[in-house]
Design a protein around this motif. Structure first.
Motif, PDB file in Angstrom:
ATOM      1  N   VAL A  14       0.862  -1.185   0.000  1.00 22.19           N
ATOM      2  CA  VAL A  14       0.000   0.000   0.000  1.00 22.19           C
ATOM      3  C   VAL A  14       0.894   1.228   0.000  1.00 22.19           C
ATOM      4  CG1 VAL A  14      -1.965  -1.081   1.170  1.00 22.19           C
ATOM      5  CG2 VAL A  14      -0.166  -0.012   2.528  1.00 22.19           C
ATOM      6  N   ASP A  15       0.430   2.278  -0.653  1.00 24.79           N
ATOM      7  CA  ASP A  15       1.124   3.565  -0.638  1.00 24.79           C
ATOM      8  C   ASP A  15       0.109   4.654  -0.357  1.00 24.79           C
ATOM      9  OD1 ASP A  15       4.039   3.277  -1.335  1.00 24.79           O
ATOM     10  OD2 ASP A  15       3.169   2.139  -2.994  1.00 24.79           O
ATOM     11  N   CYS A  16       0.442   5.553   0.577  1.00 26.31           N
ATOM     12  CA  CYS A  16      -0.482   6.592   1.021  1.00 26.31           C
ATOM     13  C   CYS A  16      -0.030   7.972   0.562  1.00 26.31           C
ATOM     14  CB  CYS A  16      -0.610   6.577   2.538  1.00 26.31           C
ATOM     15  SG  CYS A  16      -1.194   5.013   3.227  1.00 26.31           S
ATOM     16  N   ILE A  17      -0.906   8.661  -0.171  1.00 28.63           N
ATOM     17  CA  ILE A  17      -0.664  10.035  -0.584  1.00 28.63           C
ATOM     18  C   ILE A  17      -1.413  10.931   0.392  1.00 28.63           C
ATOM     19  CG2 ILE A  17      -0.912  11.747  -2.425  1.00 28.63           C
ATOM     20  CD1 ILE A  17      -1.293   8.182  -3.439  1.00 28.63           C
ATOM     21  N   VAL A  18      -0.681  11.619   1.259  1.00 33.05           N
ATOM     22  CA  VAL A  18      -1.294  12.433   2.303  1.00 33.05           C
ATOM     23  C   VAL A  18      -1.282  13.895   1.894  1.00 33.05           C
ATOM     24  CG1 VAL A  18      -1.257  13.075   4.737  1.00 33.05           C
ATOM     25  CG2 VAL A  18      -0.519  10.778   4.039  1.00 33.05           C
ATOM     26  N   PHE A  19      -2.472  14.433   1.601  1.00 35.34           N
ATOM     27  CA  PHE A  19      -2.620  15.846   1.279  1.00 35.34           C
ATOM     28  C   PHE A  19      -2.994  16.608   2.548  1.00 35.34           C
ATOM     29  CE2 PHE A  19      -3.954  13.999  -2.920  1.00 35.34           C
ATOM     30  CZ  PHE A  19      -2.887  14.502  -3.667  1.00 35.34           C
ATOM     31  N   GLY A  20      -2.407  17.777   2.714  1.00 35.41           N
ATOM     32  CA  GLY A  20      -2.738  18.626   3.856  1.00 35.41           C
ATOM     33  C   GLY A  20      -2.886  20.069   3.427  1.00 35.41           C
ATOM     34  N   PHE A  21      -3.666  20.828   4.179  1.00 33.81           N
ATOM     35  CA  PHE A  21      -3.876  22.249   3.903  1.00 33.81           C
ATOM     36  C   PHE A  21      -3.571  23.024   5.171  1.00 33.81           C
ATOM     37  CE2 PHE A  21      -6.863  25.954   3.373  1.00 33.81           C
ATOM     38  CZ  PHE A  21      -6.197  26.531   2.307  1.00 33.81           C
ATOM     39  N   ASP A  22      -2.725  24.054   5.048  1.00 30.54           N
ATOM     40  CA  ASP A  22      -2.325  24.827   6.226  1.00 30.54           C
ATOM     41  C   ASP A  22      -3.018  26.177   6.311  1.00 30.54           C
ATOM     42  OD1 ASP A  22      -1.119  26.330   4.248  1.00 30.54           O
ATOM     43  OD2 ASP A  22       0.939  26.012   4.940  1.00 30.54           O
ATOM     44  N   GLY A  71      -7.352   8.032  12.291  1.00 30.92           N
ATOM     45  CA  GLY A  71      -8.675   8.626  12.281  1.00 30.92           C
ATOM     46  C   GLY A  71      -8.847   9.715  11.247  1.00 30.92           C
ATOM     47  N   VAL A  72      -8.000   9.713  10.217  1.00 28.58           N
ATOM     48  CA  VAL A  72      -8.105  10.738   9.176  1.00 28.58           C
ATOM     49  C   VAL A  72      -8.894  10.191   7.987  1.00 28.58           C
ATOM     50  CG1 VAL A  72      -5.911  11.751   9.858  1.00 28.58           C
ATOM     51  CG2 VAL A  72      -5.953  10.057   8.021  1.00 28.58           C
ATOM     52  N   TYR A  73      -9.314  11.097   7.095  1.00 32.88           N
ATOM     53  CA  TYR A  73     -10.023  10.682   5.887  1.00 32.88           C
ATOM     54  C   TYR A  73      -9.032   9.927   4.997  1.00 32.88           C
ATOM     55  CZ  TYR A  73     -12.769  10.902   1.584  1.00 32.88           C
ATOM     56  OH  TYR A  73     -13.476  10.580   0.451  1.00 32.88           O
ATOM     57  N   LEU A  74      -9.350   8.679   4.690  1.00 33.65           N
ATOM     58  CA  LEU A  74      -8.473   7.836   3.885  1.00 33.65           C
ATOM     59  C   LEU A  74      -9.318   7.073   2.885  1.00 33.65           C
ATOM     60  CD1 LEU A  74      -5.477   6.873   3.628  1.00 33.65           C
ATOM     61  CD2 LEU A  74      -6.078   4.989   5.158  1.00 33.65           C
ATOM     62  N   GLU A  75      -8.985   7.192   1.600  1.00 32.93           N
ATOM     63  CA  GLU A  75      -9.796   6.565   0.552  1.00 32.93           C
ATOM     64  C   GLU A  75      -8.920   5.792  -0.429  1.00 32.93           C
ATOM     65  OE1 GLU A  75     -12.663   7.949  -3.175  1.00 32.93           O
ATOM     66  OE2 GLU A  75     -12.628   9.152  -1.337  1.00 32.93           O
ATOM     67  N   GLN A  76      -9.356   4.566  -0.730  1.00 32.02           N
ATOM     68  CA  GLN A  76      -8.639   3.746  -1.708  1.00 32.02           C
ATOM     69  C   GLN A  76      -8.803   4.357  -3.096  1.00 32.02           C
ATOM     70  OE1 GLN A  76      -9.190  -0.697  -3.448  1.00 32.02           O
ATOM     71  NE2 GLN A  76      -8.980  -0.604  -1.218  1.00 32.02           N
ATOM     72  N   MET A  77      -7.705   4.375  -3.830  1.00 31.64           N
ATOM     73  CA  MET A  77      -7.687   5.051  -5.123  1.00 31.64           C
ATOM     74  C   MET A  77      -7.656   4.050  -6.280  1.00 31.64           C
ATOM     75  SD  MET A  77      -5.126   8.162  -6.103  1.00 31.64           S
ATOM     76  CE  MET A  77      -3.695   7.109  -6.332  1.00 31.64           C
ATOM     77  N   GLN A  78      -6.516   3.423  -6.510  1.00 31.19           N
ATOM     78  CA  GLN A  78      -6.406   2.433  -7.578  1.00 31.19           C
ATOM     79  C   GLN A  78      -5.188   1.562  -7.338  1.00 31.19           C
ATOM     80  OE1 GLN A  78      -5.754   5.614 -10.678  1.00 31.19           O
ATOM     81  NE2 GLN A  78      -4.247   4.170 -11.471  1.00 31.19           N
ATOM     82  N   VAL A  94      -1.544  -0.880  -3.779  1.00 31.69           N
ATOM     83  CA  VAL A  94      -2.869  -0.261  -3.683  1.00 31.69           C
ATOM     84  C   VAL A  94      -2.667   1.167  -3.190  1.00 31.69           C
ATOM     85  CG1 VAL A  94      -5.185  -0.418  -2.715  1.00 31.69           C
ATOM     86  CG2 VAL A  94      -3.838  -2.509  -3.081  1.00 31.69           C
ATOM     87  N   GLY A  95      -3.034   2.140  -4.029  1.00 34.75           N
ATOM     88  CA  GLY A  95      -2.844   3.541  -3.680  1.00 34.75           C
ATOM     89  C   GLY A  95      -4.019   4.096  -2.883  1.00 34.75           C
ATOM     90  N   TYR A  96      -3.713   4.912  -1.886  1.00 32.83           N
ATOM     91  CA  TYR A  96      -4.715   5.593  -1.063  1.00 32.83           C
ATOM     92  C   TYR A  96      -4.384   7.075  -0.997  1.00 32.83           C
ATOM     93  CZ  TYR A  96      -6.336   1.109   0.839  1.00 32.83           C
ATOM     94  OH  TYR A  96      -6.856  -0.160   0.989  1.00 32.83           O
ATOM     95  N   PHE A  97      -5.417   7.910  -0.860  1.00 25.40           N
ATOM     96  CA  PHE A  97      -5.114   9.303  -0.529  1.00 25.40           C
ATOM     97  C   PHE A  97      -5.820   9.681   0.760  1.00 25.40           C
ATOM     98  CE2 PHE A  97      -8.890   9.976  -3.237  1.00 25.40           C
ATOM     99  CZ  PHE A  97      -9.611  10.917  -2.504  1.00 25.40           C
ATOM    100  N   ALA A  98      -5.124  10.498   1.544  1.00 27.03           N
ATOM    101  CA  ALA A  98      -5.632  10.960   2.833  1.00 27.03           C
ATOM    102  C   ALA A  98      -5.709  12.479   2.804  1.00 27.03           C
ATOM    103  CB  ALA A  98      -4.715  10.496   3.960  1.00 27.03           C
ATOM    104  N   ASP A 136      -2.203  11.173 -10.104  1.00 25.24           N
ATOM    105  CA  ASP A 136      -3.510  10.508 -10.177  1.00 25.24           C
ATOM    106  C   ASP A 136      -4.375  10.876  -8.969  1.00 25.24           C
ATOM    107  OD1 ASP A 136      -2.696   9.297 -12.513  1.00 25.24           O
ATOM    108  OD2 ASP A 136      -2.219   7.367 -11.560  1.00 25.24           O
ATOM    109  N   ALA A 137      -3.752  10.935  -7.791  1.00 27.98           N
ATOM    110  CA  ALA A 137      -4.497  11.265  -6.578  1.00 27.98           C
ATOM    111  C   ALA A 137      -5.028  12.689  -6.639  1.00 27.98           C
ATOM    112  CB  ALA A 137      -3.609  11.083  -5.354  1.00 27.98           C
TER     113      ALA A 137
END
Length: 232
Positions: A14-22, A71-78, A94-98, A136-137
């Motif tokens: 699995v690989d997690c793409i973690v997006f954040g906004f400051d 406990g963060v928003y995490l969604e399977q991508m492709q 399996v890619g995920y984005f948070a 892609d994410a």
């Protein structure tokens, strides 16, 4: 099992793409890879799926282990499965984005893996096919945000229209007319205006809002016309 035993066997990761906004910029959380090949090069947060866990369980475990986040928003991508994507062994990932509000989780980040935030448009080159995963994410994030209020996962519970406007611009990597955006977002009826103001930017200040989740559930298409370049 006789037929199964004749089939090739692969590793699953699995690989997690973690997006954040400051509050001003869209960022991505990266770590330096701790093993060969490509050791000490920038990477997404990843790991192998254990024998007794699902990909979702593995993604949550990896994210907590490498960053402390849970406990963060995490969604399977492709799924990424090009034969040569990992030079050591055939591995399907399996890619995920948070999505997170950076300020909300600042104290939760651990130092074990030295995760660092980078501006999304100024990130370093990543290992393997991780750059493609990020692209892609981000594309999927734009589409999802047009139909669902997932961008609010990156905002505090109370926020201003200017903050929301900046977030939409950052996600879409384009300028959006301020007045037009404000008019459209308020016309959806999905936001609840609060009496309190944010006066950090000016003496006049900007009113805080919060998302009316009940109204959103009854009108899930309300954000569709706010997202530009949907066909891009």
């Amino acid at each position: 099992m006789i037929e199964y035993s004749r089939q090739p066997h692969y590793l699953v990761a699995v690989d997690c793409i973690v997006f954040g906004f400051d509050g001003e910029h869209l960022k991505i959380l990266l770590v330096k890879r701790g093993l060969e090949p490509e050791i000490n090069k920038w990477s997404l947060m990843g790991g192998f799926v254990g024998a007794d866990e699902s990909p979702d369980d593995a993604a949550n475990r990896v994210l907590k282990k490498m960053t402390g986040l849970e406990g963060v928003y995490l969604e399977q991508m492709q799924i990424y499965g090009e034969p040569g994507r990992d030079p050591i062994e055939r591995t399907l990932s399996v890619g995920y984005f948070a999505l997170i509000d950076i300020h909300k989780y600042e104290a939760q980040l651990n130092d074990d893996y030295k995760a660092e935030w980078f501006l999304i448009n100024d990130k370093p080159k990543l290992i393997f096919d991780h750059n493609q995963m990020v692209a892609d994410a981000r594309k999927k994030l734009r589409y999802k945000a047009a139909l669902h209020p997932i961008l609010f996962e990156m905002l505090p519970k109370k926020f201003t229209i200017p903050q929301l406007h900046i977030l939409f611009e950052e996600v879409n990597d384009t300028k959006i007319d301020t007045r037009n955006f404000s008019r459209k977002i308020t016309s959806t009826g999905l936001l609840i205006k609060l009496a309190e103001k944010d006066r950090t930017g000016s003496k006049k200040g900007a009113f805080y809002f919060k998302l009316d989740k009940k109204k959103y559930n009854a009108n899930s298409q309300a954000f569709l016309n706010l997202m530009p370049n949907l066909k891009a």
